[in-house]
Scaffold this active site. Sequence first.
Site, PDB file in Angstrom:
ATOM      1  CG  HIS A  79     -11.462  26.272  -7.467  1.00  0.00           C
ATOM      2  ND1 HIS A  79     -10.227  26.313  -6.855  1.00  0.00           N
ATOM      3  CD2 HIS A  79     -11.201  26.344  -8.804  1.00  0.00           C
ATOM      4  CE1 HIS A  79      -9.275  26.386  -7.768  1.00  0.00           C
ATOM      5  NE2 HIS A  79      -9.839  26.424  -8.955  1.00  0.00           N
ATOM      6  CD1 TRP A 100       0.687  -0.605   2.956  1.00  0.00           C
ATOM      7  CD2 TRP A 100      -1.330   0.004   3.730  1.00  0.00           C
ATOM      8  NE1 TRP A 100       0.731  -0.674   4.314  1.00  0.00           N
ATOM      9  CE2 TRP A 100      -0.483  -0.301   4.827  1.00  0.00           C
ATOM     10  CE3 TRP A 100      -2.613   0.403   3.980  1.00  0.00           C
ATOM     11  CZ2 TRP A 100      -0.927  -0.204   6.148  1.00  0.00           C
ATOM     12  CZ3 TRP A 100      -3.043   0.505   5.296  1.00  0.00           C
ATOM     13  CH2 TRP A 100      -2.211   0.204   6.366  1.00  0.00           C
ATOM     14  CG  ASN A 101       1.735   2.983  -2.842  1.00  0.00           C
ATOM     15  OD1 ASN A 101       2.913   2.726  -2.676  1.00  0.00           O
ATOM     16  ND2 ASN A 101       0.995   2.371  -3.758  1.00  0.00           N
ATOM     17  CG  ASP A 109     -12.542  23.420 -11.004  1.00  0.00           C
ATOM     18  OD1 ASP A 109     -11.647  22.682 -10.574  1.00  0.00           O
ATOM     19  OD2 ASP A 109     -12.364  24.266 -11.909  1.00  0.00           O
ATOM     20  CG  HIS A 135      -9.367  18.784 -11.160  1.00  0.00           C
ATOM     21  ND1 HIS A 135      -8.400  18.959 -12.109  1.00  0.00           N
ATOM     22  CD2 HIS A 135      -9.834  20.022 -10.859  1.00  0.00           C
ATOM     23  CE1 HIS A 135      -8.276  20.245 -12.366  1.00  0.00           C
ATOM     24  NE2 HIS A 135      -9.147  20.921 -11.635  1.00  0.00           N
ATOM     25  CG  HIS A 149     -11.922  29.085 -12.772  1.00  0.00           C
ATOM     26  ND1 HIS A 149     -11.244  28.911 -13.952  1.00  0.00           N
ATOM     27  CD2 HIS A 149     -11.654  27.985 -12.020  1.00  0.00           C
ATOM     28  CE1 HIS A 149     -10.582  27.758 -13.909  1.00  0.00           C
ATOM     29  NE2 HIS A 149     -10.813  27.172 -12.756  1.00  0.00           N
TER      30      HIS A 149
HETATM   31 MN    MN Z   1      -9.645  23.048 -10.965  1.00  0.00          MN
END
Ligand code: MN
Length: 259
Positions: free
Chosen positions: A79, A61-62, A75, A73, A207
């Site tokens: 954010h 495992w890590n 947002d 990903h 954004h």
């Molecule tokens: Mn982002």
Amino acid sequence: MSVLEQLVSAIKSEAIEVIDLTARLESSTPVIQLPEPFANTIPFSLQEVSRYDERGPAWYWNNISTGEHTGTHFDAPVHWVTGRDGADITGVPLTSLIAPAAVLDFSAEAAADPDFLLEPEHIRKWETEHGPLPAGGWLLYRTGWDARSGSQQEFLNASETGPHTPGVSVACARWLAQEAPVIGLGVETVGTDAGAAHSFDPPFPCHSALLGAGKFGLTQLQNLALLPPAGAVLVAGPLPIVGGSGSPARVLALVERAS
Ligand code: MN
């Protein structure tokens, strides 16, 4: 059969195809690079805890280190400063995570001009051919940029004048935020805004407007070329990081194939 039984059966028979829209997470996964004096996120990395050795004889495992905004990903509204009173990633409604998607292909335009900007009239023209954008769904903006994602340099495409990657105009960002029926914008680039959006008026309009309106962003998507213009269903799985401004996400599309 129940609707869910039909769904599972159709996935098994591949009448519904499951397409991975997610970039692989590794140390070389491109991450945005803000200029001085702004702070930057770290790249993704693994730190081994044990690997069938004295630290853990039967298990591997890590630990992971990553920014919230690394790789494919999500947002969340919080954010951006315009969305500071909005939802963090735990507050994104579950029904937003399984939603219809329109795919608008401007890869030819972006190949000819890396600073290409999507305008409201481009979307209206698309709607005359494919119908209205899906209410409560996503606008997925194909630019061909996923083909560059193996190289940070090609992906960010920066020159001495800054990064040059496709995005949306100020007018289009406002239209998407205020008038379009969609809950968010998904892109193939490192962020939802154009590379040159630092110098737009206002800066980073996507954004600013979308997250300020409580809408969402999805970035570094791949394989949008495999989706139809209309009719796909997007399934996004950001982690419920308490207070998180976003999260790496596994993003899948369900596409019904003609039988
Ligand atoms: Mn982002």
